[in-house]
Design an enzyme around this catalytic site. Sequence first.
Site, PDB file in Angstrom:
ATOM      1  N   VAL A 168       0.836  -1.199   0.000  1.00 17.19           N
ATOM      2  CA  VAL A 168       0.000   0.000   0.000  1.00 17.19           C
ATOM      3  C   VAL A 168       0.873   1.252   0.000  1.00 17.19           C
ATOM      4  O   VAL A 168       1.902   1.296   0.685  1.00 17.19           O
ATOM      5  CB  VAL A 168      -0.897   0.024   1.267  1.00 17.19           C
ATOM      6  CG1 VAL A 168      -1.753   1.272   1.334  1.00 17.19           C
ATOM      7  CG2 VAL A 168      -1.744  -1.237   1.349  1.00 17.19           C
ATOM      8  N   CYS A 169       0.449   2.274  -0.745  1.00 20.14           N
ATOM      9  CA  CYS A 169       1.078   3.607  -0.655  1.00 20.14           C
ATOM     10  C   CYS A 169      -0.019   4.649  -0.822  1.00 20.14           C
ATOM     11  O   CYS A 169      -1.196   4.356  -0.613  1.00 20.14           O
ATOM     12  CB  CYS A 169       2.199   3.767  -1.686  1.00 20.14           C
ATOM     13  SG  CYS A 169       1.634   3.910  -3.384  1.00 20.14           S
ATOM     14  N   ARG A 170       0.345   5.865  -1.201  1.00 22.82           N
ATOM     15  CA  ARG A 170      -0.647   6.931  -1.340  1.00 22.82           C
ATOM     16  C   ARG A 170      -1.525   6.736  -2.574  1.00 22.82           C
ATOM     17  O   ARG A 170      -2.741   6.811  -2.504  1.00 22.82           O
ATOM     18  CB  ARG A 170       0.036   8.298  -1.398  1.00 22.82           C
ATOM     19  CG  ARG A 170      -0.942   9.468  -1.359  1.00 22.82           C
ATOM     20  CD  ARG A 170      -0.225  10.799  -1.440  1.00 22.82           C
ATOM     21  NE  ARG A 170       0.230  11.087  -2.787  1.00 22.82           N
ATOM     22  CZ  ARG A 170      -0.506  11.652  -3.755  1.00 22.82           C
ATOM     23  NH1 ARG A 170      -1.754  11.981  -3.502  1.00 22.82           N
ATOM     24  NH2 ARG A 170      -0.019  11.887  -4.938  1.00 22.82           N
ATOM     25  N   GLY A 190      -0.567   4.281  -5.359  1.00 19.05           N
ATOM     26  CA  GLY A 190      -0.337   3.023  -6.058  1.00 19.05           C
ATOM     27  C   GLY A 190       0.968   2.980  -6.827  1.00 19.05           C
ATOM     28  O   GLY A 190       1.386   1.917  -7.292  1.00 19.05           O
ATOM     29  N   MET A 234      -3.998   4.769  -0.849  1.00 23.00           N
ATOM     30  CA  MET A 234      -4.839   5.368   0.190  1.00 23.00           C
ATOM     31  C   MET A 234      -5.808   6.399  -0.384  1.00 23.00           C
ATOM     32  O   MET A 234      -6.835   6.682   0.225  1.00 23.00           O
ATOM     33  CB  MET A 234      -3.965   5.996   1.280  1.00 23.00           C
ATOM     34  CG  MET A 234      -3.232   4.983   2.147  1.00 23.00           C
ATOM     35  SD  MET A 234      -4.326   3.788   2.977  1.00 23.00           S
ATOM     36  CE  MET A 234      -5.139   4.858   4.181  1.00 23.00           C
TER      37      MET A 234
END
Length: 98
Positions: A62-64, A66, A90
């Site tokens: 997961v990141c901000r 993708g 996110m």
Amino acid sequence: MKEISAKEVQTVLEQGRSLNLIDVREVDEVEAGHIPGIFHIPLGLLEFRMNELNKNETYIIVCRSGARSGRATHFLESRGFDVTNMVGGMLAWEGEVQ
């Protein structure tokens, strides 16, 4: 590269099933809000901390948005890990945030 949507991740968690989520964002981003139960390894430290991961486990990265998680997914996949990128990151997450 395997991908999963934020909605699919949310549905699995809401069903009470557990997932191995690795958040590769920076410390300040994670402190501002993250999915409960994540394991935090900033992307820049992933190469040095991948020994903390188990190749027999499945991980969702997961990141901000993708993009960083996509890079992390490629990196870990090339080293024999079973990883899936959470598309949209996110920004696409509508579930609980801690």
